[in-house]
Design a protein around this motif. Sequence first.
Motif, PDB file in Angstrom:
ATOM      1  N   ALA A 188       4.984  -6.119   2.367  1.00  0.00           N
ATOM      2  CA  ALA A 188       4.097  -7.123   1.768  1.00  0.00           C
ATOM      3  C   ALA A 188       2.670  -6.935   2.276  1.00  0.00           C
ATOM      4  O   ALA A 188       1.702  -7.097   1.510  1.00  0.00           O
ATOM      5  CB  ALA A 188       4.612  -8.524   2.090  1.00  0.00           C
ATOM      6  N   ARG A 189       2.518  -6.595   3.544  1.00  0.00           N
ATOM      7  CA  ARG A 189       1.177  -6.361   4.084  1.00  0.00           C
ATOM      8  C   ARG A 189       0.544  -5.124   3.449  1.00  0.00           C
ATOM      9  O   ARG A 189      -0.671  -5.089   3.202  1.00  0.00           O
ATOM     10  CB  ARG A 189       1.255  -6.215   5.608  1.00  0.00           C
ATOM     11  N   VAL A 190       1.364  -4.105   3.160  1.00  0.00           N
ATOM     12  CA  VAL A 190       0.857  -2.917   2.487  1.00  0.00           C
ATOM     13  C   VAL A 190       0.367  -3.298   1.080  1.00  0.00           C
ATOM     14  O   VAL A 190      -0.719  -2.880   0.642  1.00  0.00           O
ATOM     15  CB  VAL A 190       1.941  -1.823   2.403  1.00  0.00           C
ATOM     16  N   LEU A 191       1.158  -4.088   0.358  1.00  0.00           N
ATOM     17  CA  LEU A 191       0.767  -4.525  -0.999  1.00  0.00           C
ATOM     18  C   LEU A 191      -0.534  -5.314  -0.958  1.00  0.00           C
ATOM     19  O   LEU A 191      -1.411  -5.142  -1.828  1.00  0.00           O
ATOM     20  CB  LEU A 191       1.886  -5.361  -1.634  1.00  0.00           C
ATOM     21  N   ALA A 192      -0.664  -6.199   0.011  1.00  0.00           N
ATOM     22  CA  ALA A 192      -1.878  -7.007   0.113  1.00  0.00           C
ATOM     23  C   ALA A 192      -3.102  -6.118   0.358  1.00  0.00           C
ATOM     24  O   ALA A 192      -4.178  -6.343  -0.215  1.00  0.00           O
ATOM     25  CB  ALA A 192      -1.732  -8.022   1.248  1.00  0.00           C
ATOM     26  N   ARG A 193      -2.937  -5.110   1.159  1.00  0.00           N
ATOM     27  CA  ARG A 193      -4.046  -4.199   1.431  1.00  0.00           C
ATOM     28  C   ARG A 193      -4.392  -3.368   0.194  1.00  0.00           C
ATOM     29  O   ARG A 193      -5.582  -3.146  -0.098  1.00  0.00           O
ATOM     30  CB  ARG A 193      -3.684  -3.285   2.612  1.00  0.00           C
ATOM     31  N   LEU A 194      -3.376  -2.898  -0.539  1.00  0.00           N
ATOM     32  CA  LEU A 194      -3.613  -2.113  -1.720  1.00  0.00           C
ATOM     33  C   LEU A 194      -4.255  -2.929  -2.854  1.00  0.00           C
ATOM     34  O   LEU A 194      -4.938  -2.368  -3.711  1.00  0.00           O
ATOM     35  CB  LEU A 194      -2.308  -1.486  -2.224  1.00  0.00           C
TER      36      LEU A 194
END
Length: 294
Positions: free
Chosen positions: A286-292
Motif C-alpha cells: 500500500a505504501r508503494v502504491l501511495a508513492r507511485l
Amino acid sequence: MFRRDREPSRRPVEDVDLDSLLALVAETRGYAFEFARDGSYVLLSDSAAADGDGAELVVRLTGLRREAGRRAREDWPMLVSEHLAHAVATAGERLDVCDLEQAGPLLRTRVEAVDEVADLTRVVGRHLNADLVELLTVGSRAVRPEEAGCWPVPTAQALDLAVANVRREERLGVEGIELSGTPVTRLTGMSPSSATHLRWLGDYLPVPSDGVLVVLPDPYTLLLHPVDGIGVVRAIERLRVHAVRTGGLSSQVYWWHEGRLTLIKADIVLQSGQTRLVVAPPPEFARVLARLAV
C-alpha cells in the motif's frame, strides 16, 4: 543381524518401542523380519523366502527414527505402516532415495497450493507464503520426510540443492502477451518448477526496485507485470481475472519483492449488477502504491 535381542538392550527405549511396532506391522503384512544390530535397517522376507524362492527387502530405518522423534507417539502406527507399505511398493525401483548420492542429482522443486496437499507432515518443503508451498521432489513424486531423514544434510540444504538443479537444468521461455490491453510477461517451462525461477527473475526481464506482480496459473507458467507505475492497479485487476478464469495453481495475485512472495488480497464482487475488484493490499505494498500515485 538378529531376530530377537539376546542381551538386555542398551538402545534408547524409543527405538525399542519403534522396533516392536515395526515387527507387529511386518508380521501383520505377512513378513518375517530381522533387524540390523545397530537398528539402521530391517530385513523383510515373505514366507517363500524361507524356501529360497521368495524375495527379501532391506528397509532403511534411520530416517523413520528421526521422523518418529518429531511426531507424537499416537502418530507412530500410521507412520510405520506407511513407511513399510512405501518400501514394498517401491522395492523394484533402482533408485534408492535414502541415498543422497543417488537421489541428489534428481532432486527438483514443485509449487503446490497448500489446500491441495493432503498432509503437509508427509512431504518435505517450505512455505513461499500462507497459500503456496514449495515441495522437494524426486522424479515425479514428493520426497517423504523419512527419506530425507536418511541424508547427512538438513532438509533446507537438500531444498537448496534441488533449487540449484532446477536453475542448471532449465531456462524458461519468455513471451510478451496482453491481458485486455495490459502487457504482461509470460514465463513458461517444461517442468513444474517454474515458480522456483522467481529467485533469479533478473535473468529473464528487468526487475524494478519495487518488484513485480505475479500470478501462477499452473506449475509450468508465471505471468508477471512490473511494479513501476500507477498502472499496476489495472494490472492487478487483469491478472486476478485471468487467474480466476484459468482455475489453475492459484487464483490470487502476488507481489514478488526482495525475495518474498506476498499475497495481494483482491476480491471479485458483484455489486448492483456490476463486477468490481476490491483490493486490500498488504501495508508495505500500500505504501508503494501511495508513492507511485504521487
